[in-house]
Design an enzyme around this catalytic site. Sequence first.
Site, short mmCIF file in Angstrom:
data_model
loop_
_atom_site.label_atom_id
_atom_site.label_comp_id
_atom_site.label_asym_id
_atom_site.label_seq_id
_atom_site.Cartn_x
_atom_site.Cartn_y
_atom_site.Cartn_z
N SER A 15 0.64 -1.20 -0.12
CA SER A 15 -0.21 0.17 0.16
C SER A 15 1.10 1.41 0.31
CB SER A 15 -1.09 -0.27 1.15
OG SER A 15 0.17 -0.39 2.90
N ILE A 17 3.26 4.54 -0.43
CA ILE A 17 4.09 4.83 -1.38
C ILE A 17 4.51 4.03 -1.98
CG2 ILE A 17 6.27 5.94 -1.57
CD1 ILE A 17 5.66 7.94 0.73
N ASP A 63 7.52 -11.46 6.41
CA ASP A 63 7.59 -9.72 7.51
C ASP A 63 9.44 -8.82 7.40
OD1 ASP A 63 7.95 -8.88 9.99
OD2 ASP A 63 6.58 -10.17 10.83
N VAL A 64 9.54 -8.24 7.53
CA VAL A 64 10.42 -8.01 7.52
C VAL A 64 11.61 -8.28 8.77
CG1 VAL A 64 10.28 -5.73 5.78
CG2 VAL A 64 10.13 -5.47 8.44
N TYR A 155 9.07 6.19 16.15
CA TYR A 155 8.78 6.72 14.82
C TYR A 155 9.84 7.02 14.40
CZ TYR A 155 7.45 7.28 10.32
OH TYR A 155 7.54 7.71 8.33
N LYS A 159 13.32 7.04 12.36
CA LYS A 159 13.96 7.74 11.09
C LYS A 159 14.84 8.09 11.13
CE LYS A 159 10.29 5.95 8.64
NZ LYS A 159 10.60 5.01 7.60
N VAL A 188 2.49 12.56 3.36
CA VAL A 188 1.84 11.88 2.42
C VAL A 188 0.50 11.13 2.75
CG1 VAL A 188 2.58 10.21 0.22
CG2 VAL A 188 4.02 11.45 1.06
N THR A 190 -1.70 8.11 2.64
CA THR A 190 -1.97 7.11 2.57
C THR A 190 -2.42 6.51 3.85
OG1 THR A 190 0.62 7.08 4.02
CG2 THR A 190 1.19 6.86 1.97
#
Length: 250
Positions: A15, A17, A63-64, A155, A159, A188, A190
């Site tokens: 989903s 970006i 799954d990362v 978050y 980042k 963005v 999303t």
Amino acid sequence: MSLVFRRAIVVGASSGIGAEIARQLAAGGCAVALLGRRADALEHVAAGIRAGGRGSALVRVHDVTAYGTVPALLQQLVDEMGGLDLLVYAAGTMHLPGESEYDFARDRSELETNLLGAVAWTTPVAAMFEARRAGTIVGLSSIAGERGRRTFPAYSTSKAGLTTWLEALRNRVARHRVNVVTVKPGFVDTEMTAGLERRPMAISATWAASLILAAASRGGSPSVFIPGRWWLVAMVLRHLPSRIFRRLDI
């Protein structure tokens, strides 16, 4: 001369970006491997790509945070596609904790997805590209990583870590003609940002993806804000004294 991507892996393609990047790559004739946790969402993106009649799409549920599976999956995808020109790491989660909510398990999960998953993928890809003396890695960081934010602490931390990791990786592989592109979007539209009360200067995922791919295709390992006007915002944020920044509702 602009780089042309013929074989790409997009991690986090179900989903937002990541999905739009996959669509635009395929529209340009690229073979794209779509990775994510939601099989139905990945198949929906892949179906649209196949219906478009250009490029091609492979789907792998992944799954990362299953770090140990990355090397074998990477090799499998490279073998199936006949090589690799581009890795895009777009996987990410964002949680806005309540005013007095402190939850280590949730924060750890966010750090693992946003940062450690990126490390797990970019490490073997960087080694592969270095050996071949070619290739591009794109990592989706965020303007949120410019400062430690009260509203989404894990978050912004993840980042900030991702931005630093990508810079370090860039400094390792640039002399081997490998590009590492750090992308720092602002807001963005999303699923991730849908619950935010304020999204100043928000742009569509379609526009964001086109700006990201344009930056990647230029080569030269740029670190870019998407769109570019967020650079000025970042400069202001970086230079605000902590005693002032902590009073802001961000």
